[in-house]
Design a protein around this motif. Structure first.
Motif, short mmCIF file in Angstrom:
data_model
loop_
_atom_site.label_atom_id
_atom_site.label_comp_id
_atom_site.label_asym_id
_atom_site.label_seq_id
_atom_site.Cartn_x
_atom_site.Cartn_y
_atom_site.Cartn_z
N GLY A 197 -42.26 -8.85 -48.14
CA GLY A 197 -42.67 -9.33 -46.81
C GLY A 197 -44.18 -9.41 -46.65
N GLN A 198 -44.90 -9.38 -47.77
CA GLN A 198 -46.37 -9.50 -47.74
C GLN A 198 -46.77 -10.96 -47.98
OE1 GLN A 198 -48.35 -6.94 -47.02
NE2 GLN A 198 -46.60 -5.57 -46.95
N LEU A 199 -48.01 -11.31 -47.60
CA LEU A 199 -48.51 -12.64 -47.93
C LEU A 199 -48.84 -12.70 -49.41
CD1 LEU A 199 -50.99 -13.44 -45.00
CD2 LEU A 199 -48.55 -13.98 -45.19
N VAL A 200 -48.58 -13.84 -50.04
CA VAL A 200 -49.05 -13.98 -51.42
C VAL A 200 -50.57 -14.18 -51.37
CG1 VAL A 200 -46.82 -15.04 -52.08
CG2 VAL A 200 -48.78 -16.49 -51.65
N PRO A 201 -51.29 -13.84 -52.43
CA PRO A 201 -52.76 -13.94 -52.39
C PRO A 201 -53.23 -15.37 -52.10
CG PRO A 201 -52.04 -12.67 -54.31
CD PRO A 201 -50.80 -13.28 -53.71
N ASP A 202 -54.33 -15.46 -51.34
CA ASP A 202 -54.87 -16.78 -50.96
C ASP A 202 -55.09 -17.68 -52.17
OD1 ASP A 202 -54.86 -15.97 -48.36
OD2 ASP A 202 -57.03 -15.61 -48.23
N GLU A 203 -55.56 -17.10 -53.29
CA GLU A 203 -55.88 -17.96 -54.44
C GLU A 203 -54.64 -18.63 -55.03
OE1 GLU A 203 -56.66 -14.77 -54.20
OE2 GLU A 203 -56.21 -13.63 -56.02
N LEU A 204 -53.46 -18.10 -54.74
CA LEU A 204 -52.24 -18.74 -55.25
C LEU A 204 -51.82 -19.90 -54.34
CD1 LEU A 204 -49.83 -15.83 -56.33
CD2 LEU A 204 -51.39 -17.17 -57.74
N GLU A 246 -35.51 -4.12 -43.45
CA GLU A 246 -36.77 -3.44 -43.74
C GLU A 246 -37.88 -4.46 -44.03
OE1 GLU A 246 -33.91 -3.24 -45.30
OE2 GLU A 246 -34.19 -3.70 -47.42
N THR A 247 -37.52 -5.60 -44.64
CA THR A 247 -38.53 -6.63 -44.94
C THR A 247 -38.93 -7.38 -43.68
OG1 THR A 247 -37.35 -6.86 -47.02
CG2 THR A 247 -39.10 -8.42 -46.61
N ILE A 248 -37.98 -7.58 -42.79
CA ILE A 248 -38.29 -8.28 -41.53
C ILE A 248 -39.39 -7.52 -40.78
CG2 ILE A 248 -37.39 -8.89 -39.24
CD1 ILE A 248 -34.67 -9.46 -40.63
N LYS A 249 -39.28 -6.18 -40.77
CA LYS A 249 -40.29 -5.38 -40.06
C LYS A 249 -41.67 -5.59 -40.69
CE LYS A 249 -41.73 -0.89 -38.50
NZ LYS A 249 -43.10 -1.28 -38.84
N ASN A 250 -41.73 -5.56 -42.02
CA ASN A 250 -43.02 -5.79 -42.70
C ASN A 250 -43.58 -7.16 -42.36
OD1 ASN A 250 -42.89 -3.39 -43.97
ND2 ASN A 250 -42.29 -4.19 -45.97
N ARG A 251 -42.70 -8.18 -42.33
CA ARG A 251 -43.18 -9.54 -42.06
C ARG A 251 -43.75 -9.64 -40.65
NH1 ARG A 251 -38.04 -12.78 -43.20
NH2 ARG A 251 -39.27 -14.61 -42.70
N LEU A 252 -43.10 -8.94 -39.70
CA LEU A 252 -43.63 -8.96 -38.32
C LEU A 252 -44.98 -8.26 -38.24
CD1 LEU A 252 -40.33 -8.39 -36.31
CD2 LEU A 252 -41.83 -10.38 -36.16
#
Ligand code: AP5
Length: 208
Positions: free
Chosen positions: A56-63, A160-166
């Motif tokens: 649920g994290q952002l992928v790195p900007d460079e990708l 659990e991932t939904i919470k991280n994404r929020l």
């Protein structure tokens, strides 16, 4: 017209985007769909992106930034594009402004689909997506109503991932609302209503 669809995970950006594409033929550029396709193909990008997405994290900007720059330079995006899921932070927004300026284009604005967090959790828990055509539906759809394909639950739609994404949305993406507001480039619609009503407001906001 070049527009950005903004909103929390599950706000309905993809749902409204699909409608706009079907009615007006915009190039729909969804970074989430592009990344999921890369994961499915097990490409180098997909292998790098998967662990971030599953958490649920952002992928790195460079990708992601070069991928979007390349996509908006394709012929089908020349007449205009609708970016869904990009930008996700201020660095991505600045990179988008610079890339469009290099092509002699400009962002018309960002459309915020606004929905409260408690509604989001219930929507994402019941979301199902078509494995064949990408149609977005809910657990009421046993098979895809568009192509008859198999409906599945995305790996990142687990509680659990939904919470991280929020949390990631609040800390990294929500500041874009002020970013576009200060430039006089923000439209907002209330996304907590039936899909057709939200869509009517979307078209009104975009003067379509
Ligand atoms: P992405 O695929 O972009 O996910 P998201 O932003 O979390 O958005 P969603 O697709 O979950 O929701 P949506 O707003 O499109 O809602 P939908 O229409 O489906 O990104 C996934 C991951 O990829 C990220 O976590 C990150 O790791 C990575 N990523 C992507 N872009 C990135 C970037 N730029 N930088 C870094 N990383 C990036 O609707 C949800 C549900 O609600 C559906 O079931 C739908 O049927 C239902 N629904 C919709 N509207 C309504 C309504 N009005 N009433 C009732 N139900 C509704």
């Amino acid at each position: 017209m070049n527009i950005v669809l903004l909103g929390a995970p599950g706000a309905g950006k993809g749902t409204q985007g699909q409608r706009l594409v079907e009615e007006f033929g915009f190039a729909h550029i969804s970074t989430g769909d592009m990344l999921r396709a890369a994961v499915k193909a097990n490409s180098e990008l997909g292998q790098k992106a998967k662990s971030y997405m599953d958490a649920g994290q952002l992928v790195p900007d460079e990708l992601i930034i070069d991928l979007v720059k390349e996509r908006i330079s394709q012929p089908d995006a020349a007449e205009g594009s609708m970016l869904d899921g990009f930008p996700r932070n201020i660095a991505q927004a600045e990179a988008l402004d610079a890339a469009l300026a290099e092509m002699g284009r400009e962002l018309d604005g960002a459309l915020l689909v606004d929905v409260a967090a408690d509604v989001i959790v219930s929507r994402l828990s019941s979301r199902r997506t078509c494995r064949a055509c990408g149609f977005t539906g809910s657990d009421k759809h046993e098979v895809c109503p568009r192509c008859g394909g198999e409906m599945y639950q995305r790996d990142d739609d687990k509680p659990e991932t939904i919470k991280n994404r929020l949390d990631v949305y609040e800390s990294q993406t929500a500041p874009l609302v002020s970013y576009y507001k200060e430039q006089g480039k923000l439209w907002a619609v209330d996304g907590d209503r039936p899909v057709d009503e939200v869509y009517a407001d979307v078209k009104k906001a975009l003067s379509l």
